[in-house]
Design a protein around this motif. Structure first.
Motif, PDB file in Angstrom:
ATOM      1  N   LYS A  13      77.620  31.745  -6.541  1.00 32.70           N
ATOM      2  CA  LYS A  13      77.488  33.154  -6.897  1.00 32.70           C
ATOM      3  C   LYS A  13      76.287  33.406  -7.804  1.00 32.70           C
ATOM      4  O   LYS A  13      75.745  34.496  -7.823  1.00 32.70           O
ATOM      5  CB  LYS A  13      78.745  33.638  -7.622  1.00 32.70           C
ATOM      6  N   SER A  14      75.894  32.398  -8.606  1.00 33.09           N
ATOM      7  CA  SER A  14      74.784  32.598  -9.530  1.00 33.09           C
ATOM      8  C   SER A  14      74.078  31.284  -9.807  1.00 33.09           C
ATOM      9  O   SER A  14      74.676  30.215  -9.743  1.00 33.09           O
ATOM     10  CB  SER A  14      75.270  33.218 -10.844  1.00 33.09           C
ATOM     11  N   PHE A  15      72.798  31.395 -10.122  1.00 36.06           N
ATOM     12  CA  PHE A  15      72.015  30.222 -10.485  1.00 36.06           C
ATOM     13  C   PHE A  15      72.514  29.638 -11.799  1.00 36.06           C
ATOM     14  O   PHE A  15      72.556  28.425 -11.972  1.00 36.06           O
ATOM     15  CB  PHE A  15      70.538  30.600 -10.571  1.00 36.06           C
ATOM     16  N   ALA A  16      72.911  30.512 -12.727  1.00 36.16           N
ATOM     17  CA  ALA A  16      73.414  30.058 -14.028  1.00 36.16           C
ATOM     18  C   ALA A  16      74.623  29.140 -13.841  1.00 36.16           C
ATOM     19  O   ALA A  16      74.762  28.133 -14.550  1.00 36.16           O
ATOM     20  CB  ALA A  16      73.772  31.248 -14.905  1.00 36.16           C
ATOM     21  N   HIS A  17      75.485  29.458 -12.890  1.00 35.78           N
ATOM     22  CA  HIS A  17      76.647  28.605 -12.614  1.00 35.78           C
ATOM     23  C   HIS A  17      76.197  27.213 -12.158  1.00 35.78           C
ATOM     24  O   HIS A  17      76.755  26.204 -12.587  1.00 35.78           O
ATOM     25  CB  HIS A  17      77.541  29.241 -11.546  1.00 35.78           C
ATOM     26  N   ALA A  18      75.191  27.161 -11.317  1.00 39.37           N
ATOM     27  CA  ALA A  18      74.690  25.866 -10.835  1.00 39.37           C
ATOM     28  C   ALA A  18      74.133  25.033 -11.989  1.00 39.37           C
ATOM     29  O   ALA A  18      74.408  23.834 -12.084  1.00 39.37           O
ATOM     30  CB  ALA A  18      73.621  26.086  -9.769  1.00 39.37           C
ATOM     31  N   VAL A  19      73.367  25.657 -12.875  1.00 39.26           N
ATOM     32  CA  VAL A  19      72.799  24.937 -14.025  1.00 39.26           C
ATOM     33  C   VAL A  19      73.922  24.461 -14.946  1.00 39.26           C
ATOM     34  O   VAL A  19      73.896  23.334 -15.443  1.00 39.26           O
ATOM     35  CB  VAL A  19      71.773  25.817 -14.778  1.00 39.26           C
TER      36      VAL A  19
END
Length: 129
Positions: A13-19
């Motif tokens: 859902k978000s790049f922040a979640h991946a990081v």
């Protein structure tokens, strides 16, 4: 999105979640090559705070891929989209560590083709290799 059989959404859902998932797995620095067909995730990756990470992505318009996936019309994508996806796959397969949604055959192919000795799952449900 609905992958109810497997317990929920399989997409990031978000790049922040991946990081965040990378950091939770103990990965705190390096180069992230982002391959996504979600234009909002790609745009977020260029503005997000990624202390310790450099972020690379192909600057291509992926809305056509996202739209065809949403409509289940993957067979109607043009050669340009196929070439973009194959380039993503080739670049991902060169990673030392692969982070991705392993419910996706695309990410599993990159893992099988490449030399990554480690992986981090971004799935929203349990997954095993």
């Amino acid at each position: 999105c609905g992958d109810a059989k497997r317990g929920g959404c399989k997409y990031v859902k978000s790049f922040a979640h991946a990081v965040t998932r990378l950091r939770e797995a103990g990965v705190t620095s390096g180069t992230i090559f982002l391959a996504t067909d979600d234009p909002s995730v790609a745009a977020e990756s260029m503005t997000a705070s990624t202390d310790g990470f450099d972020v690379l992505t192909l600057r291509e318009d992926r809305r056509a891929v996202q739209e065809s996936h949403r409509k289940s019309e993957r067979r109607r994508e043009g050669d340009e989209m196929l070439h973009l996806q194959l380039l993503d796959l080739a670049l991902l397969s060169q990673a030392d560590l692969l982070a991705g949604v392993f419910a996706s055959t695309f990410v599993k192919m990159a893992l099988q083709l490449g030399a990554a000795s480690e992986y981090v799952t971004l799935d929203t449900f349990p997954w095993c290799p």
